[in-house]
Design a protein around this motif. Sequence first.
Motif, PDB file in Angstrom:
ATOM      1  N   ALA A 124       0.829  -1.207   0.000  1.00  0.00           N
ATOM      2  CA  ALA A 124       0.000   0.000   0.000  1.00  0.00           C
ATOM      3  C   ALA A 124       0.865   1.260   0.000  1.00  0.00           C
ATOM      4  CB  ALA A 124      -0.925  -0.010   1.212  1.00  0.00           C
ATOM      5  N   MET A 125       1.909   1.269   0.793  1.00  0.00           N
ATOM      6  CA  MET A 125       2.795   2.432   0.892  1.00  0.00           C
ATOM      7  C   MET A 125       3.529   2.698  -0.424  1.00  0.00           C
ATOM      8  SD  MET A 125       2.833   3.833   4.039  1.00  0.00           S
ATOM      9  CE  MET A 125       4.480   4.381   4.489  1.00  0.00           C
ATOM     10  N   GLN A 126       3.799   1.663  -1.189  1.00  0.00           N
ATOM     11  CA  GLN A 126       4.514   1.818  -2.453  1.00  0.00           C
ATOM     12  C   GLN A 126       3.623   2.332  -3.571  1.00  0.00           C
ATOM     13  OE1 GLN A 126       6.018  -2.191  -2.835  1.00  0.00           O
ATOM     14  NE2 GLN A 126       8.096  -1.570  -2.273  1.00  0.00           N
ATOM     15  N   ASN A 127       2.287   2.101  -3.466  1.00  0.00           N
ATOM     16  CA  ASN A 127       1.423   2.339  -4.614  1.00  0.00           C
ATOM     17  C   ASN A 127       0.330   3.373  -4.407  1.00  0.00           C
ATOM     18  OD1 ASN A 127       2.154   0.139  -6.777  1.00  0.00           O
ATOM     19  ND2 ASN A 127       2.208  -0.921  -4.793  1.00  0.00           N
ATOM     20  N   LEU A 128       0.036   3.762  -3.177  1.00  0.00           N
ATOM     21  CA  LEU A 128      -1.035   4.721  -2.926  1.00  0.00           C
ATOM     22  C   LEU A 128      -0.530   5.870  -2.050  1.00  0.00           C
ATOM     23  CD1 LEU A 128      -2.567   1.792  -3.273  1.00  0.00           C
ATOM     24  CD2 LEU A 128      -4.539   3.103  -2.511  1.00  0.00           C
ATOM     25  N   ASP A 129      -1.122   7.033  -2.228  1.00  0.00           N
ATOM     26  CA  ASP A 129      -0.778   8.205  -1.427  1.00  0.00           C
ATOM     27  C   ASP A 129      -1.404   8.055  -0.034  1.00  0.00           C
ATOM     28  OD1 ASP A 129      -0.321  10.632  -0.283  1.00  0.00           O
ATOM     29  OD2 ASP A 129      -1.293  11.831  -1.829  1.00  0.00           O
ATOM     30  N   MET A 130      -0.570   7.837   0.970  1.00  0.00           N
ATOM     31  CA  MET A 130      -1.043   7.596   2.325  1.00  0.00           C
ATOM     32  C   MET A 130      -0.743   8.749   3.280  1.00  0.00           C
ATOM     33  SD  MET A 130      -2.641   4.811   2.609  1.00  0.00           S
ATOM     34  CE  MET A 130      -3.151   3.748   1.264  1.00  0.00           C
ATOM     35  N   VAL A 131      -0.364   9.884   2.750  1.00  0.00           N
ATOM     36  CA  VAL A 131       0.076  10.988   3.608  1.00  0.00           C
ATOM     37  C   VAL A 131      -1.014  11.400   4.586  1.00  0.00           C
ATOM     38  CG1 VAL A 131       0.738  13.421   3.651  1.00  0.00           C
ATOM     39  CG2 VAL A 131       1.812  11.861   2.009  1.00  0.00           C
ATOM     40  N   GLN A 132      -2.236  11.608   4.087  1.00  0.00           N
ATOM     41  CA  GLN A 132      -3.312  12.058   4.974  1.00  0.00           C
ATOM     42  C   GLN A 132      -3.646  10.994   6.019  1.00  0.00           C
ATOM     43  OE1 GLN A 132      -7.060  12.924   3.063  1.00  0.00           O
ATOM     44  NE2 GLN A 132      -7.749  14.243   4.724  1.00  0.00           N
ATOM     45  N   VAL A 133      -3.616   9.735   5.615  1.00  0.00           N
ATOM     46  CA  VAL A 133      -3.889   8.649   6.565  1.00  0.00           C
ATOM     47  C   VAL A 133      -2.837   8.624   7.669  1.00  0.00           C
ATOM     48  CG1 VAL A 133      -3.986   6.139   6.836  1.00  0.00           C
ATOM     49  CG2 VAL A 133      -5.099   7.227   4.876  1.00  0.00           C
ATOM     50  N   LEU A 134      -1.575   8.724   7.279  1.00  0.00           N
ATOM     51  CA  LEU A 134      -0.486   8.644   8.255  1.00  0.00           C
ATOM     52  C   LEU A 134      -0.441   9.863   9.166  1.00  0.00           C
ATOM     53  CD1 LEU A 134       2.274   7.206   5.907  1.00  0.00           C
ATOM     54  CD2 LEU A 134       0.960   5.965   7.637  1.00  0.00           C
ATOM     55  N   GLU A 135      -0.989  10.969   8.701  1.00  0.00           N
ATOM     56  CA  GLU A 135      -1.037  12.164   9.547  1.00  0.00           C
ATOM     57  C   GLU A 135      -2.167  12.092  10.576  1.00  0.00           C
ATOM     58  OE1 GLU A 135       0.828  15.564   6.533  1.00  0.00           O
ATOM     59  OE2 GLU A 135      -1.351  15.228   6.596  1.00  0.00           O
ATOM     60  N   ARG A 136      -3.145  11.238  10.324  1.00  0.00           N
ATOM     61  CA  ARG A 136      -4.310  11.179  11.208  1.00  0.00           C
ATOM     62  C   ARG A 136      -4.439   9.855  11.971  1.00  0.00           C
ATOM     63  NH1 ARG A 136      -7.518  15.559  10.338  1.00  0.00           N
ATOM     64  NH2 ARG A 136      -9.206  14.629  11.550  1.00  0.00           N
ATOM     65  N   PHE A 137      -3.720   8.828  11.535  1.00  0.00           N
ATOM     66  CA  PHE A 137      -3.825   7.520  12.179  1.00  0.00           C
ATOM     67  C   PHE A 137      -2.453   6.982  12.532  1.00  0.00           C
ATOM     68  CE2 PHE A 137      -7.925   7.827  10.169  1.00  0.00           C
ATOM     69  CZ  PHE A 137      -8.784   7.126  11.003  1.00  0.00           C
ATOM     70  N   GLN A 138      -2.367   6.433  13.744  1.00  0.00           N
ATOM     71  CA  GLN A 138      -1.126   5.822  14.225  1.00  0.00           C
ATOM     72  C   GLN A 138      -1.096   4.358  13.790  1.00  0.00           C
ATOM     73  OE1 GLN A 138       1.294   7.392  15.806  1.00  0.00           O
ATOM     74  NE2 GLN A 138       2.587   5.627  16.262  1.00  0.00           N
ATOM     75  N   PRO A 139      -0.004   3.905  13.159  1.00  0.00           N
ATOM     76  CA  PRO A 139       0.040   2.518  12.690  1.00  0.00           C
ATOM     77  C   PRO A 139       0.528   1.534  13.756  1.00  0.00           C
ATOM     78  CG  PRO A 139       1.971   3.683  11.899  1.00  0.00           C
ATOM     79  CD  PRO A 139       1.161   4.683  12.687  1.00  0.00           C
ATOM     80  N   LEU A 140      -0.112   0.378  13.805  1.00  0.00           N
ATOM     81  CA  LEU A 140       0.374  -0.774  14.569  1.00  0.00           C
ATOM     82  C   LEU A 140       0.507  -1.908  13.560  1.00  0.00           C
ATOM     83  CD1 LEU A 140      -1.830  -0.610  17.806  1.00  0.00           C
ATOM     84  CD2 LEU A 140       0.555   0.086  17.553  1.00  0.00           C
ATOM     85  N   VAL A 141       1.709  -2.100  13.074  1.00  0.00           N
ATOM     86  CA  VAL A 141       1.936  -3.004  11.943  1.00  0.00           C
ATOM     87  C   VAL A 141       2.894  -4.118  12.352  1.00  0.00           C
ATOM     88  CG1 VAL A 141       2.822  -3.199   9.577  1.00  0.00           C
ATOM     89  CG2 VAL A 141       1.510  -1.179  10.258  1.00  0.00           C
ATOM     90  N   GLY A 142       2.564  -5.347  11.963  1.00  0.00           N
ATOM     91  CA  GLY A 142       3.461  -6.477  12.182  1.00  0.00           C
ATOM     92  C   GLY A 142       3.428  -7.058  13.576  1.00  0.00           C
ATOM     93  N   LEU A 143       2.446  -6.681  14.388  1.00  0.00           N
ATOM     94  CA  LEU A 143       2.349  -7.194  15.755  1.00  0.00           C
ATOM     95  C   LEU A 143       1.440  -8.414  15.794  1.00  0.00           C
ATOM     96  CD1 LEU A 143       1.951  -3.874  17.782  1.00  0.00           C
ATOM     97  CD2 LEU A 143       4.046  -5.105  17.221  1.00  0.00           C
ATOM     98  N   SER A 144       1.764  -9.356  16.674  1.00  0.00           N
ATOM     99  CA  SER A 144       0.924 -10.538  16.860  1.00  0.00           C
ATOM    100  C   SER A 144      -0.260 -10.190  17.743  1.00  0.00           C
ATOM    101  CB  SER A 144       1.739 -11.657  17.507  1.00  0.00           C
ATOM    102  OG  SER A 144       2.064 -11.314  18.847  1.00  0.00           O
TER     103      SER A 144
END
Length: 596
Positions: free
Chosen positions: A109-129
């Motif tokens: 998703a990060m390679q192919n779509l503009d995620m700037v607004q999402v990343l400015e408004r949402f905190q990511p929790l990625v790769g956690l079990s």
Amino acid sequence: MEMWERNLDVLARTTPELVALLRNSGDEKGLTVERARNGELTVKRDGIYLHSSFDPSREAAGWVEKLGGDSASPLTVAGFGLGYHLKALAEAGFRGTFIEPDVALFRLAMQNLDMVQVLERFQPLVGLSAGQLRRAHRDLLAGRLVAHPPSVRTSPDCLGEITNFADALARIRQGGLKILLVNPLAGGSLPAAHHCAAALTRQGHEVVTFAAEAFAAGMEFCNRYTLPEHRQTSLNGLETYLSGAVELLARECEPDLVLALAQAPLLSPTLQRFRSMGIPTAFWFVEDYSLLPYWRTLAADYGYFFAIQHGRFTEELARAGVRHQAYLPTAAAPEVHLPLQLDDAERQEYGSPLSFVGAGYHNRQHFFRGLIDYPFRIWGSDWPLTPPLAPFIQRQAARISPLDCVKIFNASTINLNLHSSTHHLGIDPAGDFVNPRTFEIAACDAFQLVDRRSHMAELFADDEMETFTSMGELRDKIDHYLHHDGDRRRLSARARNRVLKEHTYDARMEELLALMYSVFPSIGVRHRDRLAKKEAGRAEMQRIPGFGDILKRIPAGKDATLQNICAVISTGSGSLSRSEKIFLMMRNIRYDMGDE
């Protein structure tokens, strides 16, 4: 690549460690990337579309419209996919957090779509079990959580489990469960059982305790037999009696669930009868499975098996027929394990530049010979009073009380923490579980050096816990930290903060109950029934003159029991109302009858 780098630049402002993870991760082979009918990118995982094959953006906008709700309150979204629904949420003014266990999918998703607004408004929790999310983000999960259905469907072991867990967590935080807690007769798991009872009570649940420790003298009597077969027959008889007594108590109190800790006197026939009675059972095995294999005869009979080890033990439990299991590490009780202000006499009695508290296992007896040139104190039982360690052993190797342990932790410059082993001469190179002492010392804001364990990195960051893997490394670190107060204080403060946030008995009991609640529907049915009856009872009492005022004084989460009602009635000064006098008279009658 320009979009990729722009997205990473924004992500680096809040979570630089995730940027490093994304740069080093590979592509996921289970993902199929396609173009939707409208030309936008879409993706399938295991044959299931995560977004529309016609118009992903339109689908996402419709999803947000149906969601509704106040955009001012933080939102947690389970499942990221390619982020179309997150983009729609961000455009609608929502903020919050998103959870995505698949690093490769997020990278796509990060390679192919503009995620700037999402990343400015949402905190990511990625790769956690799922386990990491439960331990580190419990309060977040108890808030407003919404699931992205296709993501949950394709990730049942993480997003599916977390979604169910979050719903259960919100429900158990209402309190009101009735739990039958079965204590062990003796041993290291007995204090843990007491801490569990205290935590569950604080959370507003009713705890009925089978205090098996009251029969410890009976176990000692059985052990007096000289012949092994007589000794074992006697012990088996005692255990059979106690297991039957637990069943009788369960039939009397009708609990929502039964929780037993390691060494609790529960046998398979009793557990099987609980199952036929519709009472779910949980077992918290706070022991080393390789050292105490008795779990093999009981594990499959428990409804849910909680262990302080995973990996190989997880596989062994599955082979033994365990359907529901989870990793649940030990913990600290901050109301007991806490920083103390000691006077000079106490520091003189309990303090030392280097201290150890624990039993004299063979590996510790051998390893500590390499430390006899330090000002070293050894506290605990089962230590032979022989050279070369005899001068360092305190109180003639007597058992140390919990309060004295806390004083030693607080008074010592360095607390040494070497996990026990019966088959190594020092450090167990394959050691995995983390012992209770690790959390207890940290909760005291005390400094420790602990042998490295494979499960440690999941529980503490490198800048929170100092470990060692050899005598040489330990001696180097002792020499350093004895003379660097600031380094010690920084590490101990970080470790304490981590324990208070994630590694308390309150946290463990919430996790255990929420997992049980999410798996066994009968718990929810009984719980809702009981809450409804209590609410109806309170409403009825409100109509009785004078009772309503008393009920208002009972703290939130506490039931209107006679004990709790009398606790809020002040008898120090002034006159008592008629209702207050009635309750106090009822309490006195119970005292006279010997019920309390």
